[in-house]
Design a protein around this motif. Sequence first.
Motif, PDB file in Angstrom:
ATOM      1  N   ASP A 289       0.844  -1.187   0.000  1.00  0.00           N
ATOM      2  CA  ASP A 289       0.000   0.000   0.000  1.00  0.00           C
ATOM      3  C   ASP A 289       0.886   1.246   0.000  1.00  0.00           C
ATOM      4  O   ASP A 289       2.113   1.166   0.083  1.00  0.00           O
ATOM      5  CB  ASP A 289      -0.998  -0.002   1.163  1.00  0.00           C
ATOM      6  N   ASP A 290       0.238   2.408  -0.109  1.00  0.00           N
ATOM      7  CA  ASP A 290       0.981   3.665  -0.264  1.00  0.00           C
ATOM      8  C   ASP A 290       1.925   3.935   0.901  1.00  0.00           C
ATOM      9  O   ASP A 290       3.074   4.341   0.710  1.00  0.00           O
ATOM     10  CB  ASP A 290       0.002   4.838  -0.410  1.00  0.00           C
ATOM     11  N   ASP A 291       1.427   3.743   2.121  1.00  0.00           N
ATOM     12  CA  ASP A 291       2.260   4.014   3.294  1.00  0.00           C
ATOM     13  C   ASP A 291       3.470   3.089   3.345  1.00  0.00           C
ATOM     14  O   ASP A 291       4.589   3.529   3.636  1.00  0.00           O
ATOM     15  CB  ASP A 291       1.434   3.854   4.579  1.00  0.00           C
ATOM     16  N   ALA A 292       3.249   1.809   3.050  1.00  0.00           N
ATOM     17  CA  ALA A 292       4.347   0.842   3.091  1.00  0.00           C
ATOM     18  C   ALA A 292       5.371   1.129   2.002  1.00  0.00           C
ATOM     19  O   ALA A 292       6.589   1.085   2.246  1.00  0.00           O
ATOM     20  CB  ALA A 292       3.803  -0.576   2.949  1.00  0.00           C
ATOM     21  N   LEU A 293       4.896   1.432   0.798  1.00  0.00           N
ATOM     22  CA  LEU A 293       5.811   1.738  -0.307  1.00  0.00           C
ATOM     23  C   LEU A 293       6.619   2.997  -0.004  1.00  0.00           C
ATOM     24  O   LEU A 293       7.835   3.039  -0.224  1.00  0.00           O
ATOM     25  CB  LEU A 293       5.025   1.908  -1.614  1.00  0.00           C
ATOM     26  N   THR A 294       5.967   4.019   0.533  1.00  0.00           N
ATOM     27  CA  THR A 294       6.669   5.251   0.889  1.00  0.00           C
ATOM     28  C   THR A 294       7.744   4.978   1.930  1.00  0.00           C
ATOM     29  O   THR A 294       8.878   5.475   1.832  1.00  0.00           O
ATOM     30  CB  THR A 294       5.669   6.299   1.426  1.00  0.00           C
ATOM     31  N   SER A 295       7.400   4.178   2.918  1.00  0.00           N
ATOM     32  CA  SER A 295       8.338   3.871   3.999  1.00  0.00           C
ATOM     33  C   SER A 295       9.565   3.130   3.476  1.00  0.00           C
ATOM     34  O   SER A 295      10.715   3.484   3.792  1.00  0.00           O
ATOM     35  CB  SER A 295       7.630   3.036   5.068  1.00  0.00           C
TER      36      SER A 295
ATOM     37  N   VAL B  40      16.218   4.901  -0.437  1.00  0.00           N
ATOM     38  CA  VAL B  40      16.821   5.918  -1.319  1.00  0.00           C
ATOM     39  C   VAL B  40      16.639   7.339  -0.800  1.00  0.00           C
ATOM     40  O   VAL B  40      16.789   8.311  -1.552  1.00  0.00           O
ATOM     41  CB  VAL B  40      16.254   5.808  -2.762  1.00  0.00           C
ATOM     42  N   GLY B  41      16.338   7.484   0.494  1.00  0.00           N
ATOM     43  CA  GLY B  41      16.107   8.816   1.058  1.00  0.00           C
ATOM     44  C   GLY B  41      17.291   9.751   0.984  1.00  0.00           C
ATOM     45  O   GLY B  41      17.126  10.969   1.118  1.00  0.00           O
ATOM     46  N   SER B  42      18.478   9.203   0.760  1.00  0.00           N
ATOM     47  CA  SER B  42      19.660  10.063   0.621  1.00  0.00           C
ATOM     48  C   SER B  42      19.881  10.497  -0.829  1.00  0.00           C
ATOM     49  O   SER B  42      20.753  11.325  -1.113  1.00  0.00           O
ATOM     50  CB  SER B  42      20.911   9.326   1.115  1.00  0.00           C
ATOM     51  N   LEU B  43      19.080   9.941  -1.744  1.00  0.00           N
ATOM     52  CA  LEU B  43      19.222  10.260  -3.171  1.00  0.00           C
ATOM     53  C   LEU B  43      18.119  11.177  -3.683  1.00  0.00           C
ATOM     54  O   LEU B  43      18.358  12.080  -4.485  1.00  0.00           O
ATOM     55  CB  LEU B  43      19.211   8.973  -4.009  1.00  0.00           C
ATOM     56  N   VAL B  44      16.881  10.910  -3.239  1.00  0.00           N
ATOM     57  CA  VAL B  44      15.707  11.654  -3.701  1.00  0.00           C
ATOM     58  C   VAL B  44      14.746  11.852  -2.532  1.00  0.00           C
ATOM     59  O   VAL B  44      14.823  11.145  -1.526  1.00  0.00           O
ATOM     60  CB  VAL B  44      14.964  10.900  -4.838  1.00  0.00           C
ATOM     61  N   ASN B  45      13.843  12.799  -2.674  1.00  0.00           N
ATOM     62  CA  ASN B  45      12.731  12.928  -1.739  1.00  0.00           C
ATOM     63  C   ASN B  45      11.619  11.983  -2.165  1.00  0.00           C
ATOM     64  O   ASN B  45      11.309  11.889  -3.364  1.00  0.00           O
ATOM     65  CB  ASN B  45      12.190  14.363  -1.739  1.00  0.00           C
ATOM     66  N   VAL B  46      11.017  11.302  -1.211  1.00  0.00           N
ATOM     67  CA  VAL B  46       9.877  10.430  -1.502  1.00  0.00           C
ATOM     68  C   VAL B  46       8.696  10.939  -0.696  1.00  0.00           C
ATOM     69  O   VAL B  46       8.792  11.106   0.521  1.00  0.00           O
ATOM     70  CB  VAL B  46      10.175   8.962  -1.123  1.00  0.00           C
ATOM     71  N   VAL B  47       7.577  11.226  -1.376  1.00  0.00           N
ATOM     72  CA  VAL B  47       6.392  11.728  -0.683  1.00  0.00           C
ATOM     73  C   VAL B  47       5.160  10.947  -1.107  1.00  0.00           C
ATOM     74  O   VAL B  47       5.086  10.441  -2.223  1.00  0.00           O
ATOM     75  CB  VAL B  47       6.144  13.234  -0.937  1.00  0.00           C
ATOM     76  N   MET B  48       4.202  10.879  -0.186  1.00  0.00           N
ATOM     77  CA  MET B  48       2.888  10.324  -0.500  1.00  0.00           C
ATOM     78  C   MET B  48       1.923  11.486  -0.595  1.00  0.00           C
ATOM     79  O   MET B  48       1.730  12.229   0.366  1.00  0.00           O
ATOM     80  CB  MET B  48       2.449   9.341   0.584  1.00  0.00           C
ATOM     81  N   ALA B  49       1.338  11.662  -1.769  1.00  0.00           N
ATOM     82  CA  ALA B  49       0.545  12.854  -2.046  1.00  0.00           C
ATOM     83  C   ALA B  49      -0.947  12.583  -2.171  1.00  0.00           C
ATOM     84  O   ALA B  49      -1.724  13.519  -2.339  1.00  0.00           O
ATOM     85  CB  ALA B  49       1.057  13.523  -3.316  1.00  0.00           C
ATOM     86  N   GLY B  50      -1.341  11.327  -2.116  1.00  0.00           N
ATOM     87  CA  GLY B  50      -2.749  10.984  -2.260  1.00  0.00           C
ATOM     88  C   GLY B  50      -2.880   9.494  -2.476  1.00  0.00           C
ATOM     89  O   GLY B  50      -1.882   8.769  -2.527  1.00  0.00           O
TER      90      GLY B  50
END
Length: 266
Positions: free
Chosen positions: A159-165, A171-181
Amino acid sequence: MSLRYRLIATDLDGTLLRDDDTVSQRTRAALAAATAAGAAHIIVTGRAVPWTRHILDDLGYEGLAVCGQGAQVYHAGEHRLLTSLTLDRQLARLALSKIEAEVGPLALAASRDGLDGEVLVGPGYRVQEGPLPVVAYEDPAELWSAPLNKVYIQHPELDDDALTSVARATVGSLVNVVMAGAGIVEMLPLGLSKATGLALAARRLGLRAADTIAFGDMPNDIPMFGWAAHGVAMANAHEELKAVAHEITASNEHDGIAVVLERLLG
């Protein structure tokens, strides 16, 4: 009539817009009263300019809008892009390969840069029903053939929360990852957020964080709430955003923005 806040920052989907993508007359009237009282209104949305422009035109909105999760500052009255930040495509491909090494293949989409940038949608990517235009692609090389603001990722099972986590941890040191909807997990340039875009737009108006009240509904609004003096979550907001909000108002379907502005305008 006076207003404590000189800048009103509103998210679009799930906040200013009702579920049918319209803005109620009550909310329009409350925003008009606030601007008449001297406040500036800035729309701050995850949507890139091509997916936002028609809504701004319908509202008769002529001010600045922050689009693409902060990547773009757009002058609605002049139909002009003032700033635009793109995602390093080589870095994005590296990030994707690392996430897929953890969770398996992802379905992808991407938003191309510019006033008329297309949203490309790859095989298996679930597009929400609605009027927003997309262009399907089959050849993966097509995704990377022009500058991008963001890459959207979906997983067939997570799900969205799990994928975002997982993506943030990987890759949080390479790109920003956000859940927008719902179904919308995005990879953005590192350090980019709605807060960075809003700060740029506010500076152009001679306004500061201390002047700002912000309204939102999703985790991608958290940086904006951190920047603004006062953050208001909608009743329909994600629990992560409610946890950091200064107050919770009515839902987007029940004029939550108007409820707060009418109170402040007294």
